[in-house]
Design a protein around this motif. Structure first.
Motif, mmCIF file in Angstrom:
data_model
loop_
_atom_site.group_PDB
_atom_site.id
_atom_site.type_symbol
_atom_site.label_atom_id
_atom_site.label_comp_id
_atom_site.label_asym_id
_atom_site.label_seq_id
_atom_site.Cartn_x
_atom_site.Cartn_y
_atom_site.Cartn_z
ATOM 1 N N GLN A 197 29.553 -27.235 84.593
ATOM 2 C CA GLN A 197 30.389 -26.304 85.496
ATOM 3 C C GLN A 197 29.339 -25.692 86.455
ATOM 4 O O GLN A 197 29.477 -25.377 87.670
ATOM 5 N N VAL A 198 28.058 -25.159 86.111
ATOM 6 C CA VAL A 198 27.184 -24.677 86.647
ATOM 7 C C VAL A 198 26.579 -25.714 87.683
ATOM 8 O O VAL A 198 26.284 -25.408 88.934
ATOM 9 N N TRP A 214 29.135 -26.118 90.438
ATOM 10 C CA TRP A 214 29.180 -25.178 91.423
ATOM 11 C C TRP A 214 27.957 -25.213 92.332
ATOM 12 O O TRP A 214 28.048 -25.028 93.463
ATOM 13 N N SER A 219 29.861 -25.345 79.978
ATOM 14 C CA SER A 219 29.552 -24.435 80.957
ATOM 15 C C SER A 219 28.209 -24.839 81.771
ATOM 16 O O SER A 219 28.069 -24.747 82.998
ATOM 17 N N ALA A 220 27.344 -25.811 81.280
ATOM 18 C CA ALA A 220 26.243 -26.127 81.932
ATOM 19 C C ALA A 220 26.554 -27.063 82.845
ATOM 20 O O ALA A 220 26.310 -26.919 84.372
#
Lengths: 158, 158
Positions: free
Chosen positions: B42-43, B46, B39-40
């Protein structure tokens, strides 16, 4: 419903809805937007857990500050752009849990996004100031309330 | 291989390996740690995409600063704690793409984590200073090199 103050609406707009005009030329697919927002909230959850753990088990200012910085940076990143039209029902890492109300009651959704940004920014300020753990805990509680308010109104249980 | 300077090693230790003693009482499962690190990143992806888009399509300082803040906060969050023993091969959102070398050549892994923190922090400083887009672009390039170095050495293609 009480009408939000102009200041709060402005804060919400700045913090939450800032999609950025320079991004207009790219149009990420709904699946990408949903994956990014699911990732962002996972990172918030990871760091909220670390803050809670530190407050429960012996307060470590530096560690809490690292986590608070992450949450505040994400809350102020323009998350609203990840809730664009077309992301009502698609799948990111998993099916989105967003309620339709997020796309109809957009003023309230943005207001809660603004509160999330405000309280997480305040948490960074409080921790940085060297406040006691009890004061940090109080501010962390205020931040968690903004999470709960938004989940109650705009997220289906999963 | 050139030996890292003591300063860099210190920075890497502070920025990357800081798991935080107060977290010791909780032991998240490998699946959770992998989900959080996926998740980290992916952020980070982004926000890297948003910075690139802004630099390519008309530089917007405020927007780039929001994204740079997110990347720097994550890079300085103590990501090393998400690469704990036991996370060599489990599944988060998807099977981990980490190479075994991340768990054997830990000094180099931490060094690259330190460079990621250093260059993203510098990006925030450069953007905040009001530098021209060309200067921001140069620093963003340095940041991207740290991503690539780590991916080349420690991530399997997926």
């Amino acid at each position: 419903m009480k009408k939000p103050s102009p200041t709060l609406v402005l804060a919400a707009t700045l913090a939450f809805a800032a999609a950025g005009s320079a991004c207009a030329q790219q149009a990420p697919k709904p699946e990408a937007l949903i994956k990014w927002r699911q990732s962002a909230f996972q990172v918030v959850a990871w760091n909220s857990g670390r803050i809670k753990s530190s407050l429960d088990g012996g307060y470590n200012k530096d560690q809490v500050l690292r986590s608070a910085n992450v949450i505040a940076a994400i809350a102020n990143s323009g998350l609203g752009s990840l809730f664009a039209a077309g992301t009502e029902s698609a799948k990111g890492w998993h099916d989105t849990t967003i309620k339709p109300e997020a796309f109809t009651n957009t003023a309230r959704f943005a207001e809660l996004g603004g509160e999330f940004a405000k309280e997480s920014t305040e948490l960074v300020r409080v921790v940085s100031s060297g406040a006691d753990a009890t004061v940090v805990k109080d501010q962390f509680g205020k931040l968690q309330k903004t999470c709960k308010s938004c989940h109650d109104d705009f997220r289906n249980a999963n």
